[in-house]
Every structure is written in structure tokens, then in C-alpha cells.
Enzyme design. Sequence first.
Site, PDB file in Angstrom:
ATOM      1  N   HIS A 162     -13.672  -5.150  -5.291  1.00  0.00           N
ATOM      2  CA  HIS A 162     -13.573  -3.791  -4.880  1.00  0.00           C
ATOM      3  C   HIS A 162     -14.285  -2.924  -5.619  1.00  0.00           C
ATOM      4  CE1 HIS A 162     -10.767  -0.130  -4.753  1.00  0.00           C
ATOM      5  NE2 HIS A 162      -9.850  -0.690  -3.856  1.00  0.00           N
ATOM      6  N   ASP A 239      -8.627  -8.653 -11.800  1.00  0.00           N
ATOM      7  CA  ASP A 239      -8.272  -7.777 -10.990  1.00  0.00           C
ATOM      8  C   ASP A 239      -7.068  -8.414 -10.164  1.00  0.00           C
ATOM      9  OD1 ASP A 239      -7.587  -6.233  -9.039  1.00  0.00           O
ATOM     10  OD2 ASP A 239      -9.697  -5.684  -8.555  1.00  0.00           O
ATOM     11  N   GLN A 242      -4.329  -7.388  -5.588  1.00  0.00           N
ATOM     12  CA  GLN A 242      -3.832  -8.092  -4.276  1.00  0.00           C
ATOM     13  C   GLN A 242      -3.373  -9.476  -4.619  1.00  0.00           C
ATOM     14  OE1 GLN A 242      -3.962  -7.009  -1.597  1.00  0.00           O
ATOM     15  NE2 GLN A 242      -5.238  -4.952  -1.804  1.00  0.00           N
ATOM     16  N   LYS A 265       1.298  -1.775  -4.797  1.00  0.00           N
ATOM     17  CA  LYS A 265       0.877  -3.060  -4.047  1.00  0.00           C
ATOM     18  C   LYS A 265       2.193  -3.969  -4.101  1.00  0.00           C
ATOM     19  CE  LYS A 265      -4.060  -2.175  -4.240  1.00  0.00           C
ATOM     20  NZ  LYS A 265      -4.129  -1.327  -3.179  1.00  0.00           N
ATOM     21  N   CYS A 403     -13.099  -0.095   0.457  1.00  0.00           N
ATOM     22  CA  CYS A 403     -13.650   0.121  -0.920  1.00  0.00           C
ATOM     23  C   CYS A 403     -14.414  -1.300  -1.443  1.00  0.00           C
ATOM     24  CB  CYS A 403     -12.375   0.574  -1.818  1.00  0.00           C
ATOM     25  SG  CYS A 403     -11.769   2.175  -1.741  1.00  0.00           S
TER      26      CYS A 403
HETATM   27  N1  PLP Z   1      -8.652  -3.959  -6.737  1.00  0.00           N
HETATM   28  C1  PLP Z   1      -8.358  -4.391  -5.577  1.00  0.00           C
HETATM   29  C2  PLP Z   1      -8.565  -5.811  -5.126  1.00  0.00           C
HETATM   30  C3  PLP Z   1      -7.540  -3.440  -4.837  1.00  0.00           C
HETATM   31  O1  PLP Z   1      -7.550  -4.193  -3.578  1.00  0.00           O
HETATM   32  C4  PLP Z   1      -7.391  -2.375  -5.081  1.00  0.00           C
HETATM   33  C5  PLP Z   1      -6.760  -1.617  -4.077  1.00  0.00           C
HETATM   34  O2  PLP Z   1      -6.780  -1.585  -3.016  1.00  0.00           O
HETATM   35  C6  PLP Z   1      -7.893  -1.893  -6.529  1.00  0.00           C
HETATM   36  C7  PLP Z   1      -8.486  -2.496  -7.203  1.00  0.00           C
HETATM   37  C8  PLP Z   1      -7.559  -0.455  -6.774  1.00  0.00           C
HETATM   38  O3  PLP Z   1      -6.099  -0.216  -6.969  1.00  0.00           O
HETATM   39  P1  PLP Z   1      -5.621   0.995  -7.327  1.00  0.00           P
HETATM   40  O4  PLP Z   1      -6.189   2.057  -6.037  1.00  0.00           O
HETATM   41  O5  PLP Z   1      -4.031   1.023  -7.126  1.00  0.00           O
HETATM   42  O6  PLP Z   1      -6.107   1.469  -8.334  1.00  0.00           O
END
Ligand code: PLP
Length: 445
Positions: A162, A239, A242, A265, A403
Site C-alpha cells: 500500500h 503492516d 488488512q 479496519k 492506494c
Molecule cells: N496498509 C494497508 C495494507 C492498507 O490496506 C491500508 C488502508 O487501506 C493502510 C496501510 C493505511 O491505513 P490507514 O489509512 O488506516 O492509515
Amino acid sequence: MAVTRHEAVTTREAEAAHEAVTTHEGGNAHPGGTAAGAATVLDAERVREDFPILARTVHGRPLVYLDSAASAQCPRAVIRAVEDYQMRSHANVHRGVHLLSQEATAAYEGARDRVRRFLNARSTREILFVRGTTEAINLVAQSYARPRLGPGDEILITALEHHANIVPWQMVREQTGCSLAVAPIDLRGELDLEAFRARLTPRTRLVAVAHVSNALGTILPVAEILSAAHARGIPVLIDGAQAVSHRGIDVRALDCDFYAFSGHKLYGPTGIGVLYGRESLLAEMPPWQGGGDMILTVSFERTTYNELPWKFEAGTPNMSGAIGLAAAIDYLEALGLDAVAAHEQRLLEEATAELRRIPGLTIIGTAAHKASLISFTLEGIHPHDLGTILDSEGIAVRTGHHCAMPVMEFFGVPATARASFACYNTREDVRRLASAVRKAREVFR
Ligand code: PLP
């Protein structure tokens, strides 16, 4: 006492959540499920009753919410915990001698301990509240990587990250002159583990990888990644944005160095997230933001910093968010992560089979191990148009690059439609998705 009321609320809701799970002896045992030979089965219809928003209609049709990978909906337990806090105990934390401030502090720090237990971290000193995964990764980038790295050093990520796990490292690259290496994926959307291992070199100073890809659904082999990196003494950030709602995370068993996730999430509120950090690393890291709460003493000549975890929490924190997140964890654990995961996997399998039958539909991301989301394209229809048609049928899916523009580029598509499944989705949702996609195909023929 309001703190006790919070507990009462979450316990009552958690009990209700328990009722939504039945145990069947001799069923299909899910890995890590209950007693041998028993499988927990989630009653999704019953679960749905816990989520008030699911009762609404969209464009005159009952809502089918298939966008939980972007933001999951909140159960009543979370909404009530936040409301209860705001109605009875809200005050600024850590600084007040008055009762409300003490109650708010106890609830906020209690939430931190709830997260600690959820992640099986050793200490609350390792649990930092942040705005979300994005902020957690930026914290590590600025406080761990930036002071340590320079020209010749390398940060290793993967090709399915992401943007939140790409851009902060590019910023560090600009700030320090280090470089960014990218381990490749294959056409199924799986990490090429051999290539990943080959990219670990004496120059690698940090590895940062997704646990689950938000664009493809791929579950990454984090145990192998961790052991390969640790064999070279390289710390690893995972990270988990998900992953947390789909599988139990045990940071001690994983032995990871940093683990990041977002509350929204995980059926919790927005604006709250967590960075788990190994205490020995956090202790060596400088604070990344200055202000109130993160200090012990301040004079114009010299400031001394607060202890962990508060050293990293400058300013008034998101108390209600943390309390809501703790209630979300209570709720999810009462449902049972294994029962939820098994339910979601069944939906994933059914949806994959249903969608595959639709001519012109291509699933992007066909890894052997996937979390419950499906990215797909439909020949002749831009994903945004598809999303609009699905919306008119009351079906919420995400469309776009998610993203993860490098992933889209790798698969040669500008965007995909993505359906993601959570504890409250049903086979009927899958059926309605498939039939609406077929309808869209007819419209554009
Ligand atoms: N990393 C992953 C794999 C994600 O799916 C997301 C959000 O969709 C993020 C990071 C960023 O999360 P946040 O927007 O809650 O900071």
C-alpha cells in the site's frame, strides 16, 4: 464508576456476540479452531443484528456492504462504548486530579492494556496509540529509520505494498540518501520468497512488508520473511492493516519488531490505530513529535522525555477512539477470530467460484493463501462504471487503484473493483454481488 460501566457495556455486547457462534462437533475444523474435531460456525444473520448500519437501504435496496477492507462497520458495542465515554467520563487524560480525568485516564490506559492482550505483547510500554497504520509507519520511518540510515543503506519492501508502506520510506530516502529495494511478486500476486531472500544484503537495514495485501488479498509468508531478516539481524515492520481482523496476531510468537494496524479496519472507530514496537527498539528511538504529554520536564535550555509509551504520544490523544477500539477487540474476540476467519474464507471461496463463472471477468490476485477480498476487472467496463452500477443495486464495493498503484501497473490495469468480506456478510451478499455484476455486463454489452 464509568470505567465499570464501560466494562458492563462491552461484556453485555460480548455475551450477545458469543451467542452468534455455535460449535459443531465433527465439522470442518478450521486451523487453530476450537477443540479437536470441532468447528465454530458463525451465524452471520445474527451477527448482522449487532451492526445498526446494515439495516439501512441504499437507492431503495437493502445495503450489501462489501467494502470492509477500506473501513469495516462498527457494532453497537463500539458505538455504545464511545457514546458512554463521551456522555459520562470525557475529560483530558493524564493531567487531572479530578474524577472525570481519572476515569478517562483509566479507560484510555485500560484500552492500551486490552490491545496489549490482543497482540500478546509483553508490556503496555510497547503499545503506542497513533491515528492509524499510516501514522504508525511514518513514526517508524522518522524515528527509527531516519536517524540511523544514510547513503549505502537500504530499506527492503515488496512490490505489493500500500502507498502507506512505500511513500514514508521514499521520504526517508530523500532525507538520508539511503535506497529502497523492492522484492518482486509473481502473476498470482505472491511474493517471490527466493528473490526476497536474495535482496537481503549487508546493506539492508530494515524490512517493511504487508501482512495481507489490500489490493490482491495475498497473505504474505511473514514467518519466513521474519526469520530470513532476523538471521541477518535486520528488524522487520509488518503492516497489519488488512490482517488484524482476519487472524489472531501474536507479536511474541511472530517475534516481529514493529506491527502496525488501524482501528477502523477492525470494527473500531476511525482516527485510532496502533504501533506495536519491541521495547528495546522503542527505548532507543527519539520522539518524533514534540508537545504536551511526551515530556517529563521542560525548560528553555533542556527538555527530558516521558517514558514509553507516552514518549511517542505528543498532545491530547484520541481517548474515545482507543476506548472504541478496545470494545471492538472485545466484540471480535467474543465472536472468535477463528470462527470469523472460517466464515470469511467460505464466503471468499463461494464468491471466487461465482465470479469466475461470469464471462469477461478476471480476478486479479490468485494467491494460494488469501484473505477475504477479491479484486477483479470486467472486460469492456471501467471499474468505476461497474462500481456505480453496483451502487445503484445497493452494493458497496471499492473501485480504483486501492492506494497500490505499483500493483495496478504490474498487472497492467488502471484500477480494479474490490469486494471484501467481513463477519457480517452472508451468502446472500455473494449472490447479490454476482447477479449485479452479471447485470452490469448486460448493460455494457
Ligand atoms: N496498509 C494497508 C495494507 C492498507 O490496506 C491500508 C488502508 O487501506 C493502510 C496501510 C493505511 O491505513 P490507514 O489509512 O488506516 O492509515
